[in-house]
Enzyme design. Structure first.
Site, PDB file in Angstrom:
ATOM      1  CD  GLU A 169      -2.725   8.790  -1.593  1.00  0.00           C
ATOM      2  OE1 GLU A 169      -3.475   8.521  -0.626  1.00  0.00           O
ATOM      3  OE2 GLU A 169      -1.579   8.324  -1.708  1.00  0.00           O
ATOM      4  CB  CYS A 172      -0.973  -0.043   1.172  1.00  0.00           C
ATOM      5  SG  CYS A 172      -2.358   1.100   1.013  1.00  0.00           S
ATOM      6  CG  HIS A 173       0.151   4.931   1.499  1.00  0.00           C
ATOM      7  ND1 HIS A 173      -1.149   4.523   1.693  1.00  0.00           N
ATOM      8  CD2 HIS A 173       0.079   6.009   0.676  1.00  0.00           C
ATOM      9  CE1 HIS A 173      -1.969   5.336   1.024  1.00  0.00           C
ATOM     10  NE2 HIS A 173      -1.250   6.241   0.400  1.00  0.00           N
TER      11      HIS A 173
END
Length: 215
Positions: free
Chosen positions: A154, A123-124
């Site tokens: 996002e 993910c991030h």
């Protein structure tokens, strides 16, 4: 020999003044459970150590509850040595602020990769790869296929203008080939010993791929 995996969490708890954030608990807890079931030894660290800020916590999920109870206090990455077979960078928006510029976040990934281990991020969590260079100065992601939270996701989350940069774009700027799936659908990309996942739905399948790589 028992395989050793290090899960790395963010210590940043502010989503650009909009709301609180931190590490996304299921992206750490569910892979932790996958690794434990595989018989791996798992350690957890955060950027600054102590109690890491959380996001996305579901207290109805026994795995998440158990993970938080086990790792309410974490070691700082600067105090973590080597010897791991894999490093797993968990996501959460907080990572966008403190993963890319932290020298020990990068060091841990570089050491694992250069000793033949697996670097994984979900993910991030791939924000850790933005600043991860190898001993020869090249970016780990250069020329490699990756997944990461997409620009579209996002925007759908409503924070494309809040995060300090767009993760997919930053990885491409460092030479990666970003391979997105549809928003919030599972997507895992493995390129050699680099394994990445796009979003929360990718956390468990990514962890399962890490187990396969280490087996």
């Amino acid at each position: 020999m028992t395989k050793r995996v290090l899960i790395v969490l963010t210590s940043h708890g502010d989503l650009g003044g909009v709301r609180g954030t931190g590490y996304y608990v299921p992206e750490a807890a569910h892979p932790w459970e996958v690794f434990r079931r595989a018989g791996f030894e798992v350690d957890v660290a955060s950027v600054r150590g102590g109690e890491p800020p959380v996001d996305g916590f579901d207290d109805r999920d026994g795995v998440q509850v158990a993970f938080r109870a086990e790792y309410q206090v974490t070691r700082a990455v600067r105090d973590v040595g080597g010897g791991y077979d894999a490093v797993f960078y968990a996501g959460g928006h907080g990572t966008m602020w403190d993963f890319p510029g932290d020298p020990d976040v990068a060091r841990l990934g570089r050491e694992v990769y250069e000793r033949g281990g697996v670097v994984a991020a979900v993910c991030h969590g791939p924000s850790a790869l933005v600043g991860l260079t190898l001993s020869d100065g090249s970016h780990l992601v250069a020329g490699k296929r990756v997944a990461a939270f997409t620009n579209s996701e996002e925007k759908a989350a409503g924070v494309a203008e809040v995060v300090p940069f767009l993760l997919a774009d930053a990885l491409v700027e460092r030479g990666a080939r970003h391979e997105p799936a549809a928003d919030f659908q599972p997507q895992v990309v493995v390129d050699g010993r680099l394994a990445t996942g796009q979003n929360p739905a990718s956390a468990i399948p990514l962890a399962e791929r890490v187990v396969a790589l280490l087996s």
